[in-house]
Design a protein around this motif. Structure first.
Motif, mmCIF file in Angstrom:
data_model
loop_
_atom_site.group_PDB
_atom_site.id
_atom_site.type_symbol
_atom_site.label_atom_id
_atom_site.label_comp_id
_atom_site.label_asym_id
_atom_site.label_seq_id
_atom_site.Cartn_x
_atom_site.Cartn_y
_atom_site.Cartn_z
ATOM 1 N N ARG A 155 -15.357 2.633 -7.197
ATOM 2 C CA ARG A 155 -15.579 2.794 -8.638
ATOM 3 C C ARG A 155 -16.348 1.592 -9.187
ATOM 4 N N GLU A 156 -15.982 0.384 -8.732
ATOM 5 C CA GLU A 156 -16.689 -0.823 -9.165
ATOM 6 C C GLU A 156 -18.119 -0.825 -8.641
ATOM 7 N N LEU B 143 0.821 -1.212 0.000
ATOM 8 C CA LEU B 143 0.000 0.000 0.000
ATOM 9 C C LEU B 143 0.854 1.260 0.000
ATOM 10 N N ALA B 144 1.887 1.304 0.844
ATOM 11 C CA ALA B 144 2.729 2.502 0.916
ATOM 12 C C ALA B 144 3.388 2.818 -0.421
ATOM 13 N N PRO B 145 4.041 1.851 -1.106
ATOM 14 C CA PRO B 145 4.637 2.178 -2.409
ATOM 15 C C PRO B 145 3.615 2.647 -3.441
ATOM 16 N N ALA B 146 2.370 2.172 -3.319
ATOM 17 C CA ALA B 146 1.343 2.547 -4.299
ATOM 18 C C ALA B 146 0.792 3.944 -4.071
ATOM 19 N N LEU B 147 0.875 4.467 -2.814
ATOM 20 C CA LEU B 147 0.202 5.725 -2.502
ATOM 21 C C LEU B 147 1.121 6.852 -2.031
ATOM 22 N N PRO C 150 -9.788 9.573 -7.039
ATOM 23 C CA PRO C 150 -9.505 8.163 -6.704
ATOM 24 C C PRO C 150 -9.581 7.214 -7.889
ATOM 25 N N ASP C 151 -10.416 7.511 -8.877
ATOM 26 C CA ASP C 151 -10.521 6.630 -10.039
ATOM 27 C C ASP C 151 -9.189 6.478 -10.769
ATOM 28 N N GLU C 152 -8.308 7.482 -10.660
ATOM 29 C CA GLU C 152 -7.018 7.434 -11.345
ATOM 30 C C GLU C 152 -6.091 6.370 -10.782
ATOM 31 N N LEU C 153 -6.345 5.948 -9.533
ATOM 32 C CA LEU C 153 -5.433 5.032 -8.858
ATOM 33 C C LEU C 153 -5.600 3.586 -9.299
ATOM 34 N N GLY C 154 -6.677 3.288 -10.009
ATOM 35 C CA GLY C 154 -6.909 1.912 -10.427
ATOM 36 C C GLY C 154 -7.193 1.021 -9.230
ATOM 37 N N VAL C 155 -6.628 -0.182 -9.245
ATOM 38 C CA VAL C 155 -6.828 -1.130 -8.160
ATOM 39 C C VAL C 155 -5.836 -0.825 -7.046
#
Length: 337
Positions: free
Chosen positions: A242-243, A54-58, A66-71
């Motif tokens: 988003r889903e 989570l940390a590397p992704a954010l 938030p939609d830009e972040l994907g999964v």
């Protein structure tokens, strides 16, 4: 523009009922704003994924929406926290950020089986007196027609949903229940058995068959098969909000009714359920009645009053304060990055 500079992950075992486990995520922006998310009954691998990915992704990543972040790694907790942070920074309630328009929701309350029909009717009476206009009865083979008949005779105008929890294999037995005008027949068969039985049942009953699926792709398959006329959506179990919106749009376009549910957890996941239930297609009663309010870490607690759930619109994000001291007391494990 949100930019996360730190995060904390908390692993909690909740002190009520069957001691459900929750994982909470707390994100902090460079400006000091925070966003919270929760996953209830997480996948066994969720904790390690949240710790490692989570940390590397954010952290340090710029994003406008938030939609830009994907999964987001680790399931709905991180995604929910991103939405909460974004909505708080924009000063808008999560319900409006998702496209919701309702200010209040009709609630349902679940009624489990009872060996004594008089006792069952008395329990239903307490809920009716508390303001509920809809209940959801658990049914299974051997406990279905008689209790439903007893409640219907006592309360002719009461909305009664039936939750079979996938317990049936006999369509005839379910068709017999339709004579007592249930509002929905929820989860009649185990979905792994295929959608054909659901479609056959829907052709034979007037009540909408309420089908629970976990993704937009699964929902599209169910709609194409004619496997029901209503969707049971649990936002806290879907991978992203988003889903959730995609599923809402697919169901609404197909003319399906939608029920939102999510009664477990600390209150964070329930707050997201309420926000999703404010979407225009969510016309069936919302199920956020349990567990007790005293078990929640949010203020005000999420729940129904007089059979109605208020959609928080005066505060941004999830619309609830967080008792961080209680979170830390309940946490059996935590991680900071």
């Amino acid at each position: 523009m949100p930019r996360v500079c730190g995060l904390e992950v908390f692993r909690l075992t909740l002190p009520y009922g069957r001691r459900t486990e929750s994982i909470l995520v707390r994100l902090t922006d460079y400006g000091g704003m925070t966003g919270w998310g929760e996953v209830v009954d997480p996948d066994p691998k969720a904790w390690s994924i949240l710790q490692e990915q989570l940390a590397p992704a954010l952290i340090g990543v710029d994003w406008e929406h938030p939609d830009e972040l994907g999964v987001v790694p680790g399931g709905p907790a991180g995604d929910m926290a991103c939405w909460d942070l974004w909505a708080r920074m924009r000063g808008v309630p999560l319900a409006h950020a998702l496209g919701g328009s309702r200010t209040s929701l009709m609630a349902t309350v679940r009624v489990s089986g009872d060996r004594n029909l008089e006792s069952l009717v008395a329990r239903v009476n307490r809920h009716v007196c508390a303001g509920y206009a809809h209940i959801t009865m658990d049914v299974h083979p051997g406990w279905d027609v008689e209790p439903l008949r007893a409640v219907r005779l006592a309360y002719p105008a009461l909305g009664i949903g039936l939750d079979a929890r996938g317990a049936y294999t006999d369509i005839d037995a379910l068709e017999a229940l339709d004579a007592y005008a249930p509002s929905v027949i929820e989860r009649p068969f185990a979905v792994p058995g295929g959608l054909t039985d659901h479609a056959d049942l829907q052709e034979r009953v007037a009540a909408p068959v309420l089908l629970e699926v976990g993704s937009a792709a699964d929902l599209q398959d169910a709609v194409a098969a004619g496997a029901g006329r209503a969707l049971l959506m649990r936002p806290a179990a879907v991978g992203s909000l988003r889903e959730v919106r995609r599923m809402h749009d697919i169901a609404a376009e197909a003319g399906w009714e939608i029920a939102c549910a999510g009664g477990q957890g600390t209150g964070l996941a329930r707050a997201a359920t309420v926000a999703a239930a404010s979407l225009p297609g969510c016309t069936l009663p919302c199920d956020v009645a349990e567990p007790p309010r005293s078990a929640q870490i949010v203020t005000p607690p999420v729940g129904a009053t007089g059979g109605v759930v208020a959609v928080p619109l005066t505060q941004p994000g999830l619309g609830h304060g967080i008792d961080e001291d209680r979170v830390r007391r309940l946490a059996k494990e935590s991680h900071r990055a």
